[in-house]
Structure formats: structure tokens, C-alpha cells
Scaffold this active site. Structure first.
Site, PDB file in Angstrom:
ATOM      1  N   HIS A  47       0.772  -1.203  -0.035  1.00  0.00           N
ATOM      2  CA  HIS A  47       0.004   0.126   0.011  1.00  0.00           C
ATOM      3  C   HIS A  47       0.889   1.460  -0.060  1.00  0.00           C
ATOM      4  O   HIS A  47       0.164   2.416   0.306  1.00  0.00           O
ATOM      5  CB  HIS A  47      -0.733  -0.128   1.168  1.00  0.00           C
ATOM      6  CG  HIS A  47      -1.938  -1.090   1.067  1.00  0.00           C
ATOM      7  ND1 HIS A  47      -3.068  -0.869   0.109  1.00  0.00           N
ATOM      8  CD2 HIS A  47      -2.490  -2.085   1.772  1.00  0.00           C
ATOM      9  CE1 HIS A  47      -3.692  -2.023   0.366  1.00  0.00           C
ATOM     10  NE2 HIS A  47      -3.556  -2.758   1.295  1.00  0.00           N
ATOM     11  N   GLN A 147      -1.084 -12.801   6.379  1.00  0.00           N
ATOM     12  CA  GLN A 147      -2.088 -12.013   6.570  1.00  0.00           C
ATOM     13  C   GLN A 147      -3.337 -12.450   6.461  1.00  0.00           C
ATOM     14  O   GLN A 147      -3.792 -12.970   5.212  1.00  0.00           O
ATOM     15  CB  GLN A 147      -1.956 -10.804   6.129  1.00  0.00           C
ATOM     16  CG  GLN A 147      -2.750  -9.512   6.352  1.00  0.00           C
ATOM     17  CD  GLN A 147      -2.376  -8.070   5.726  1.00  0.00           C
ATOM     18  OE1 GLN A 147      -1.128  -7.954   5.928  1.00  0.00           O
ATOM     19  NE2 GLN A 147      -3.126  -7.309   5.363  1.00  0.00           N
ATOM     20  N   GLU A 149      -7.174 -12.004   6.096  1.00  0.00           N
ATOM     21  CA  GLU A 149      -8.093 -10.700   5.758  1.00  0.00           C
ATOM     22  C   GLU A 149      -9.251 -11.037   5.161  1.00  0.00           C
ATOM     23  O   GLU A 149      -9.976  -9.941   4.447  1.00  0.00           O
ATOM     24  CB  GLU A 149      -7.094  -9.461   5.180  1.00  0.00           C
ATOM     25  CG  GLU A 149      -6.400 -10.257   4.116  1.00  0.00           C
ATOM     26  CD  GLU A 149      -5.513  -8.980   3.677  1.00  0.00           C
ATOM     27  OE1 GLU A 149      -5.566  -7.778   4.034  1.00  0.00           O
ATOM     28  OE2 GLU A 149      -4.515  -9.069   3.007  1.00  0.00           O
ATOM     29  N   ASP A 175      -9.328  -5.078   6.024  1.00  0.00           N
ATOM     30  CA  ASP A 175      -9.924  -5.817   4.867  1.00  0.00           C
ATOM     31  C   ASP A 175     -11.080  -6.701   5.358  1.00  0.00           C
ATOM     32  O   ASP A 175     -12.185  -6.692   4.456  1.00  0.00           O
ATOM     33  CB  ASP A 175      -8.930  -6.650   4.358  1.00  0.00           C
ATOM     34  CG  ASP A 175      -8.081  -5.934   3.224  1.00  0.00           C
ATOM     35  OD1 ASP A 175      -8.373  -5.967   2.037  1.00  0.00           O
ATOM     36  OD2 ASP A 175      -7.287  -4.976   3.713  1.00  0.00           O
TER      37      ASP A 175
END
Length: 254
Positions: A47, A147, A149, A175
Site C-alpha cells: 500500500h 495476513q 483478511e 479488509d
């Protein structure tokens, strides 16, 4: 005294660790955060505008500042380059299946995995580290964080948590919140997901990693069993300090 254990060893031991995201592709934020005493940083390729070169610079700054640096990679293709550049581990987004978890773990390990070999890199001391010493040290020290999400990951969470080579589960609450679509504050679906992920990690004795923006959520997640905390980011800290400084100066002028 300096803790000589690797970041991975400390994380697996359940040490309470506090790091932050790096969003600005420079060396300076790494040095500043290291100087303040943070336990680690996470360079955010997913990001933020980090490419291979700027990631390498941030990792060089981390090495010089003696702070462990993970990289949240943009995907599997980025894993080899960040490990070669000296990352202490990776944070892999969107690990939603046990098959993908196994693939991610394999990319980060020589023995039993399929990490590409080289010691002509920073990680290999630019050929100074003997082959098998490098292989042993890398396999022992590289942290692999998955992760979680995606709602579909919750259906396989026990199997994902149990994958050999996945060292920690990172809860991607942002998310998950977006996926569930509940606009109320602190939606119950997300709280239930957090509890389910933490329970799965406990069953296989693996640490839980989380992002936190403020103390109240950090306390709640600590009580759920989280031990590795990514707090805010360099951009977030800059914005907070700039807002505070501006408010103080406006107050001077009445």
C-alpha cells in the site's frame, strides 16, 4: 544488553514486540524509528510506493540501524528479492487458503522449500557467508507472517495456522471490515473473526500479529492473545505531529 535473538525467535517466544509500518520510500524513517527503540519495522510494498530499489535502501538503513525489518510484499513474485536484500521476514497479504499458505512458506525456506539460492546478496554477505551457513541461518531466522483478511480464510483458519513454516497470523481487520460490509463501529462480525483467528493460533501455539492505531484496541487485542503489534506508520506519526504543531501555532496567534 542487546537481545541477540533474531526477530523470529523473539516473536515465536511470545515476546511483546512493537513495530510500525514504513510508507515513505526513504532511509530516514527507518533510522528515526530505530533510534526511538521500536522492535521492528514493516516496509509496506502493498500500500505504499516502495519498488525494489527503495525497498533495498530501506533495508540497508535497517541493517545499519540494527532494527529488524519485515516487508509486506505485493505478492509472491517479490519474496525472493526482499529476502536477498536482507529482510528479516515477510508479511504476505491475502493468505486465504491452506494451499497458498504452503506456497508462501516454501518461498521463504531453502530446506523443504523452494527459495532460490544466492550468496552474492546482502543476505549472503556478498559471498562472504559460506553456502550452508547461509542456508541454516536464513531458515532459522526468516519470519513468515500470513495476513488473514478474507472471509473465506476463516473457513480454513485451523489448517492455515497449522502449516509448517507459517510463523504467525496477522489479522487484517481493515479488509475483513470492508468485506463484511457492516458500517457500524467495531462490527461484531470482525470481533468474531478476530476471536476465531486467535483461537486457531492458540491451538497450534503460534503468535498473533496485529495492526493497532490506539491504546484501547491494543489492550483488547492483547487480551485476545496478540503479542506482535504494528502501531501506526511513519506517515501517521508525521500527520499526528504536524496536526499538533499546527494547532499549537494557531493557538499562539489566537
Amino acid at each position: 544488553m542487546t537481545d541477540v535473538r533474531s526477530f523470529r525467535q523473539r516473536m515465536l517466544a511470545g515476546d511483546k514486540l512493537v513495530g510500525t509500518f514504513l510508507k515513505t520510500p526513504t532511509s530516514h524513517a527507518t533510522e528515526i524509528v530505530a533510534g526511538l527503540g521500536f522492535d521492528f519495522v514493516v516496509i509496506d510494498q502493498e500500500h505504499a510506493p516502495f519498488d525494489r530499489t527503495t525497498t533495498d535502501i530501506a533495508l540497508m538503513a535497517a541493517r545499519g540501524s540494527k532494527i529488524p525489518a519485515l516487508v509486506r510484499v505485493s505478492g509472491p513474485d517479490a519474496v525472493l528479492s526482499v529476502l536477498d536484500c536482507g529482510a528479516s521476514g515477510i508479511l504476505m497479504p491475502h493468505v486465504a487458503s491452506v494451499e497458498y499458505a504452503r506456497e508462501v512458506a516454501a518461498l521463504c525456506r531453502y530446506r523443504g522449500g523452494r527459495r532460490g539460492y544466492a550468496t552474492s546478496t546482502r543476505a549472503g554477505g556478498y559471498t562472504a557467508v559460506p553456502m550452508w551457513q547461509h542456508i541454516r541461518a536464513s531458515d532459522e531466522s526468516i519470519a513468515v507472517v500470513a495476513q488473514i483478511e478474507d472471509p473465506e480464510a476463516l473457513d480454513e483458519i485451523d489448517a492455515i495456522a497449522a502449516v509448517e513454516g507459517i510463523d504467525s497470523l496477522f489479522i487484517g481487520r481493515g479488509d475483513l471490515t470492508a468485506a463484511f460490509g457492516n458500517e457500524m463501529p467495531n462490527p461484531p462480525e470482525v470481533r468474531t473473526a478476530v476471536e476465531k483467528i486467535c483461537a486457531a493460533a492458540r491451538r497450534v501455539n503460534k503468535p498473533v500479529s496485529v495492526y493497532v492505531g490506539a491504546r484501547p484496541e491494543a489492550e483488547w487485542l492483547r487480551d485476545q492473545g496478540a503479542t506482535t503489534f504494528i502501531h501506526n506508520s511513519d506517515q501517521g506519526f508525521l500527520r499526528q505531529a504536524a496536526a499538533k504543531g499546527l494547532a499549537e501555532m494557531r493557538d499562539v496567534f489566537g
